[in-house]
Design an enzyme around this catalytic site. Structure first.
Site, PDB file in Angstrom:
ATOM      1  N   LYS A 164     -22.579 -59.875  21.740  1.00 52.18           N
ATOM      2  CA  LYS A 164     -22.799 -58.609  20.761  1.00 52.18           C
ATOM      3  C   LYS A 164     -22.454 -57.346  21.384  1.00 52.18           C
ATOM      4  CE  LYS A 164     -27.012 -60.637  18.433  1.00 52.18           C
ATOM      5  NZ  LYS A 164     -28.145 -60.344  17.975  1.00 52.18           N
ATOM      6  N   TYR A 171     -25.333 -62.467   8.334  1.00 54.52           N
ATOM      7  CA  TYR A 171     -26.448 -62.405   8.455  1.00 54.52           C
ATOM      8  C   TYR A 171     -27.281 -62.424   7.035  1.00 54.52           C
ATOM      9  CZ  TYR A 171     -26.470 -61.711  13.474  1.00 54.52           C
ATOM     10  OH  TYR A 171     -26.506 -61.812  14.860  1.00 54.52           O
ATOM     11  N   ASN A 227     -29.727 -57.480  21.653  1.00 53.69           N
ATOM     12  CA  ASN A 227     -30.055 -58.679  22.538  1.00 53.69           C
ATOM     13  C   ASN A 227     -29.056 -59.449  22.896  1.00 53.69           C
ATOM     14  OD1 ASN A 227     -29.702 -59.837  20.309  1.00 53.69           O
ATOM     15  ND2 ASN A 227     -31.488 -60.965  19.927  1.00 53.69           N
ATOM     16  N   HIS A 254     -26.179 -64.091  20.199  1.00 53.08           N
ATOM     17  CA  HIS A 254     -26.474 -64.786  18.727  1.00 53.08           C
ATOM     18  C   HIS A 254     -26.213 -66.252  19.402  1.00 53.08           C
ATOM     19  CE1 HIS A 254     -27.231 -66.592  15.118  1.00 53.08           C
ATOM     20  NE2 HIS A 254     -25.963 -66.948  14.961  1.00 53.08           N
ATOM     21  N   GLU A 313     -21.593 -71.581  10.342  1.00 55.91           N
ATOM     22  CA  GLU A 313     -21.504 -70.354  10.855  1.00 55.91           C
ATOM     23  C   GLU A 313     -19.934 -70.306  11.586  1.00 55.91           C
ATOM     24  OE1 GLU A 313     -25.678 -68.604  12.318  1.00 55.91           O
ATOM     25  OE2 GLU A 313     -24.535 -69.512  13.956  1.00 55.91           O
TER      26      GLU A 313
HETATM   27  P1  CMP Z   1     -30.027 -62.782  16.188  1.00 63.33           P
HETATM   28  O1  CMP Z   1     -30.007 -64.384  16.877  1.00 63.33           O
HETATM   29  O2  CMP Z   1     -28.760 -62.489  16.253  1.00 63.33           O
HETATM   30  O3  CMP Z   1     -30.383 -63.239  14.789  1.00 63.33           O
HETATM   31  C1  CMP Z   1     -30.755 -62.039  13.975  1.00 63.33           C
HETATM   32  C2  CMP Z   1     -31.047 -60.823  14.586  1.00 63.33           C
HETATM   33  O4  CMP Z   1     -32.056 -59.944  14.270  1.00 63.33           O
HETATM   34  C3  CMP Z   1     -31.862 -61.163  16.234  1.00 63.33           C
HETATM   35  O5  CMP Z   1     -30.837 -61.770  17.207  1.00 63.33           O
HETATM   36  C4  CMP Z   1     -32.107 -59.889  16.802  1.00 63.33           C
HETATM   37  O6  CMP Z   1     -31.199 -59.024  17.367  1.00 63.33           O
HETATM   38  C5  CMP Z   1     -31.882 -59.008  15.317  1.00 63.33           C
HETATM   39  N1  CMP Z   1     -33.693 -58.559  15.068  1.00 63.33           N
HETATM   40  C6  CMP Z   1     -34.117 -57.519  14.899  1.00 63.33           C
HETATM   41  N2  CMP Z   1     -35.491 -57.182  14.801  1.00 63.33           N
HETATM   42  C7  CMP Z   1     -35.927 -58.864  14.504  1.00 63.33           C
HETATM   43  C8  CMP Z   1     -37.137 -59.471  14.361  1.00 63.33           C
HETATM   44  N3  CMP Z   1     -38.440 -58.542  14.207  1.00 63.33           N
HETATM   45  N4  CMP Z   1     -37.201 -60.867  14.434  1.00 63.33           N
HETATM   46  C9  CMP Z   1     -36.042 -61.299  14.536  1.00 63.33           C
HETATM   47  N5  CMP Z   1     -34.885 -60.929  14.886  1.00 63.33           N
HETATM   48  C10 CMP Z   1     -34.564 -59.574  14.723  1.00 63.33           C
END
Ligand code: CMP
Length: 155
Positions: free
Chosen positions: A26, A66, A129, A132, A143
């Protein structure tokens, strides 16, 4: 005994399937120039990067990717974040690649991620974070073609 051995052998084949999963490194990681460190974690886990490119996601691409989170309160911030800078999209191949990569990434919220995982070591917050990874083989199959054509995958 003979039968039990052959059953065990068949079971092992089922549980050790060669899989492909989809990964995104990311914008928080490209911004800090740590994509090589993330790739080292991926390769140390025995996963092979068989497709990889650096792109700047459009809002359209991120919204579609998403879409499953469209009704969650974090959706628009998530789409905004994913378009703030370059990302690395990847296809990872290996035994049980989907679950293995989820293990290597650690929990979505870095404060809950196990020591040694990518998110525990590198992530700033649940939004930033770092990575993904597909949550299932079915999701990976949806995906991967959003970002790769067949001739960009070199296994
Ligand atoms: P990702 O695996 O990319 O999938 C969805 C993303 O939403 C997740 O990682 C997080 O970076 C983001 N996100 C932000 N808030 C939340 C939350 N409360 N629960 C899950 N995903 C979140």
């Amino acid at each position: 005994m003979e039968r039990a051995n052959s059953d065990n052998h068949a079971l092992q084949k089922v549980t050790m399937a060669l899989e492909r999963t989809f990964s995104i490194i990311k914008p928080d990681a490209t911004e800090r120039n740590i994509t090589g460190l993330v790739n080292a974690k991926i390769e140390e886990a025995g996963l092979r990067i068989i497709g990889q490119k650096r792109i700047h996601m459009t809002t359209e691409q991120a919204s579609k990717f998403y879409d499953i989170h469209r009704d969650r309160p974090f959706y628009s911030d998530l789409v905004d974040f994913m378009t703030t800078g370059p990302v690395i999209v990847q296809i990872l191949e290996g035994e049980n690649a989907v679950s293995k990569y989820r293990e290597v990434m650690g929990r979505t919220d870095p404060s809950e991620a196990a020591p040694g995982t990518i998110r525990a070591e590198f992530s700033k917050s649940i939004d930033a974070n770092t990575v993904h990874g597909s949550d299932s083989l079915e999701t990976a199959a949806i995906e991967i073609p959003q970002f790769f054509t067949d001739d960009e995958i070199v296994g």
